[in-house]
Scaffold this motif. Structure first.
Motif, PDB file in Angstrom:
ATOM      1  N   GLY A   1     -32.688 -41.363  42.620  1.00 47.53           N
ATOM      2  CA  GLY A   1     -31.654 -40.329  42.677  1.00 47.53           C
ATOM      3  C   GLY A   1     -31.891 -39.133  41.773  1.00 47.53           C
ATOM      4  O   GLY A   1     -30.965 -38.329  41.571  1.00 47.53           O
ATOM      5  N   CYS A   2     -33.099 -38.982  41.241  1.00 46.46           N
ATOM      6  CA  CYS A   2     -33.334 -37.878  40.302  1.00 46.46           C
ATOM      7  C   CYS A   2     -33.071 -36.516  40.961  1.00 46.46           C
ATOM      8  O   CYS A   2     -33.546 -36.238  42.055  1.00 46.46           O
ATOM      9  N   LYS A   3     -32.294 -35.676  40.257  1.00 48.09           N
ATOM     10  CA  LYS A   3     -31.944 -34.350  40.787  1.00 48.09           C
ATOM     11  C   LYS A   3     -32.874 -33.263  40.235  1.00 48.09           C
ATOM     12  O   LYS A   3     -32.613 -32.067  40.423  1.00 48.09           O
ATOM     13  N   GLY A   4     -33.961 -33.691  39.573  1.00 50.80           N
ATOM     14  CA  GLY A   4     -34.903 -32.723  39.010  1.00 50.80           C
ATOM     15  C   GLY A   4     -35.420 -31.702  40.017  1.00 50.80           C
ATOM     16  O   GLY A   4     -35.589 -30.525  39.679  1.00 50.80           O
ATOM     17  N   PRO A   5     -35.668 -32.104  41.284  1.00 54.59           N
ATOM     18  CA  PRO A   5     -36.192 -31.120  42.247  1.00 54.59           C
ATOM     19  C   PRO A   5     -35.205 -29.999  42.590  1.00 54.59           C
ATOM     20  O   PRO A   5     -35.608 -28.994  43.171  1.00 54.59           O
ATOM     21  N   VAL A   6     -33.923 -30.153  42.288  1.00 52.88           N
ATOM     22  CA  VAL A   6     -32.951 -29.094  42.639  1.00 52.88           C
ATOM     23  C   VAL A   6     -32.184 -28.606  41.405  1.00 52.88           C
ATOM     24  O   VAL A   6     -31.114 -28.019  41.527  1.00 52.88           O
ATOM     25  N   THR A   7     -32.728 -28.870  40.220  1.00 55.52           N
ATOM     26  CA  THR A   7     -32.012 -28.517  38.986  1.00 55.52           C
ATOM     27  C   THR A   7     -32.847 -27.573  38.125  1.00 55.52           C
ATOM     28  O   THR A   7     -34.020 -27.848  37.863  1.00 55.52           O
TER      29      THR A   7
ATOM     30  N   CYS B   1     -32.596 -37.375  36.157  1.00 62.44           N
ATOM     31  CA  CYS B   1     -31.774 -36.190  35.880  1.00 62.44           C
ATOM     32  C   CYS B   1     -30.585 -36.226  36.845  1.00 62.44           C
ATOM     33  O   CYS B   1     -30.761 -36.494  38.035  1.00 62.44           O
ATOM     34  N   ILE B   2     -29.376 -35.959  36.353  1.00 60.69           N
ATOM     35  CA  ILE B   2     -28.209 -35.949  37.242  1.00 60.69           C
ATOM     36  C   ILE B   2     -27.775 -34.514  37.553  1.00 60.69           C
ATOM     37  O   ILE B   2     -26.697 -34.284  38.089  1.00 60.69           O
ATOM     38  N   GLY B   3     -28.611 -33.557  37.177  1.00 66.00           N
ATOM     39  CA  GLY B   3     -28.350 -32.160  37.565  1.00 66.00           C
ATOM     40  C   GLY B   3     -27.164 -31.541  36.860  1.00 66.00           C
ATOM     41  O   GLY B   3     -26.411 -30.771  37.462  1.00 66.00           O
ATOM     42  N   CYS B   4     -27.031 -31.822  35.549  1.00 64.53           N
ATOM     43  CA  CYS B   4     -25.806 -31.404  34.862  1.00 64.53           C
ATOM     44  C   CYS B   4     -25.722 -29.903  34.601  1.00 64.53           C
ATOM     45  O   CYS B   4     -24.706 -29.437  34.109  1.00 64.53           O
TER      46      CYS B   4
ATOM     47  N   ARG C   1     -22.019 -34.861  43.502  1.00 57.74           N
ATOM     48  CA  ARG C   1     -23.204 -35.465  44.124  1.00 57.74           C
ATOM     49  C   ARG C   1     -23.360 -36.913  43.694  1.00 57.74           C
ATOM     50  O   ARG C   1     -23.298 -37.219  42.504  1.00 57.74           O
ATOM     51  N   PRO C   2     -23.585 -37.819  44.639  1.00 63.77           N
ATOM     52  CA  PRO C   2     -23.784 -39.224  44.257  1.00 63.77           C
ATOM     53  C   PRO C   2     -24.994 -39.341  43.322  1.00 63.77           C
ATOM     54  O   PRO C   2     -26.087 -38.871  43.652  1.00 63.77           O
ATOM     55  N   THR C   3     -24.787 -39.945  42.181  1.00 63.54           N
ATOM     56  CA  THR C   3     -25.809 -39.950  41.128  1.00 63.54           C
ATOM     57  C   THR C   3     -27.128 -40.580  41.565  1.00 63.54           C
ATOM     58  O   THR C   3     -28.196 -40.084  41.248  1.00 63.54           O
ATOM     59  N   TYR C   4     -27.042 -41.684  42.310  1.00 68.24           N
ATOM     60  CA  TYR C   4     -28.276 -42.432  42.577  1.00 68.24           C
ATOM     61  C   TYR C   4     -28.800 -42.253  44.001  1.00 68.24           C
ATOM     62  O   TYR C   4     -29.627 -43.025  44.468  1.00 68.24           O
ATOM     63  N   VAL C   5     -28.327 -41.235  44.694  1.00 66.89           N
ATOM     64  CA  VAL C   5     -28.829 -40.947  46.049  1.00 66.89           C
ATOM     65  C   VAL C   5     -29.861 -39.813  45.948  1.00 66.89           C
ATOM     66  O   VAL C   5     -29.574 -38.768  45.366  1.00 66.89           O
TER      67      VAL C   5
END
Ligand code: SF4
Ligand code: F3S
Length: 371
Positions: A264-270, A293-296, A304-308
């Protein structure tokens, strides 16, 4: 918070900070702000000037986490002293006065004008803002009054910048961000949950050196801190490119520091500089600690669902690579390598894996290519 009157060198000495450490700090700030290194001297001169910029710090719908982050820089260090250079005239959590005395400090500072207004937390607007009141005033009223004479407004943390948790669905108080309300003053956003004090310090240094806020993106975030994606500077990026993903908490990939995308890492969109400046005096950051990363630093991150896993807009790595440990049937190593290279080149990202495997001597490694 304010230091005793005297030269800046004396102030550094009082805080146990050597001058060479101060100059080193100025060099680091030039680097953080993506400025030419020779501006280090200009930064040092600006910080040594006797003028002090007053600050009013308001807390709205928040958890005080950004104040905590701010206080992390108060140990004897160059960064701590720089933040002391600011005269924090009003901060509900850390100021000594309370009650009417505190309100007098706030009113005096507003009347004098020429201050930086720092806002932490979102602002509730439902029912005329009654869901957040301090000293008999709603957050709406306080923001309107305090922003009137401010030079600029700095919104720290995701709540002030984008609404954060209070604004998350169903947003019971109709919470909004600072920039939704303040439209007649420069507003700079330093989102994060909480704000990284390095970026707050660098913003202050930029303001004191050049008398202006740094260049910003379309979301009012300074480019020096939010100009690049987490994913592009991540220390696990090599594993992403190689198709090596953590599949389960505590699996071998997790223990080996593989990519957290499938967790679920949001690094690609953060967009944030966490991989380069890190946290807690540069000790670590979420992905280095083994958590996605949870994109904070992005709008709506609590929705956004954290682990999706997030949708990738460039290329999607195949999810069919082998697990870290996998039993494979015995095959001819030479044929396997060639097959892997050809398949890899066709598959794009897989090419990196195949070429890597081709260079390996261990037949067990070469068996992995076959998959
Ligand atoms: Fe790093 Fe996350 Fe990108 Fe993987 S998906 S390389 S862990 S930022
Ligand atoms: Fe936040 Fe992601 Fe950085 S969760 S702290 S933007 S690594």
């Amino acid at each position: 918070m304010p230091f005793k009157a005297g030269s800046f060198t004396e102030v550094l000495t009082q805080h146990g900070v050597a001058r060479r450490d101060f100059l080193k700090f100025c060099g680091v700030m030039a680097g953080t702000l993506a400025l030419p290194h020779d501006l280090q001297t200009q930064i040092a001169s600006a910080l040594e000037a006797p003028a002090r910029t007053p600050v009013i710090w308001l807390e709205m719908q928040d958890c005080a986490g950004c104040s905590e982050s701010f206080l992390r820089a108060s140990r004897p260090s160059a960064a701590g002293v720089i933040l002391d250079v600011l005269s924090v005239d009003y901060h509900e959590t850390i100021m000594a006065p309370s009650g009417h005395q505190a309100e007098k400090s706030l009113n005096d500072a507003i009347a004098a004008g020429g201050y930086l207004l720092v806002v932490e937390g979102s602002i509730p607007t439902k029912d005329n803002g009654v869901y957040c009141c301090v000293a008999g005033k709603t957050a709406l009223q306080s923001l309107e009054e305090a922003s009137a004479n401010a030079i600029a407004v700095v919104a720290v943390g995701n709540c002030a910048a984008f609404g954060g948790i209070p604004k998350a669905n169903p947003n019971p108080t109709d919470a909004v961000s600072v920039m939704d309300l303040v439209t007649d003053k420069p507003v700079l956003n330093l989102p994060g949950c909480p704000v990284n004090v390095v970026n707050l310090t660098a913003t202050v240094v930029h303001f004191l050196t050049f008398g202006a806020l740094p260049d910003m993106d379309g979301l009012h975030r300074p480019l020096f801190a939010y100009g690049a994606r987490i994913h592009d500077n991540c220390e696990r990026r090599g594993h992403f490119n190689a198709g090596e993903f953590v599949k389960e908490w505590g699996d071998d990939g997790h223990r080996h520091g593989w990519c957290l995308y499938q967790m679920g890492c949001k690094g690609p969109v953060t967009y944030h500089n966490c991989p380069t400046v890190r946290w807690n005096e540069g000790v670590s950051w979420p992905v280095a600690a083994g958590h996605p990363c949870i994109g904070c630093s992005e709008p709506g991150f609590w929705e956004r669902p954290t682990y999706v896993p997030v949708e990738l807009h460039e290329f999607t790595p195949p999810a069919t690579y082998p697990d870290v440990v996998k039993e494979m049937p015995a095959i001819d190593p030479t044929n396997a390598a060639v097959t892997g290279v050809v398949a890899g080149l066709v598959a794009g990202a897989a090419g990196a894996v195949a070429i890597q495997q081709l260079g390996k001597k261990d037949p067990e490694d070469e068996e992995i290519v076959e998959d």
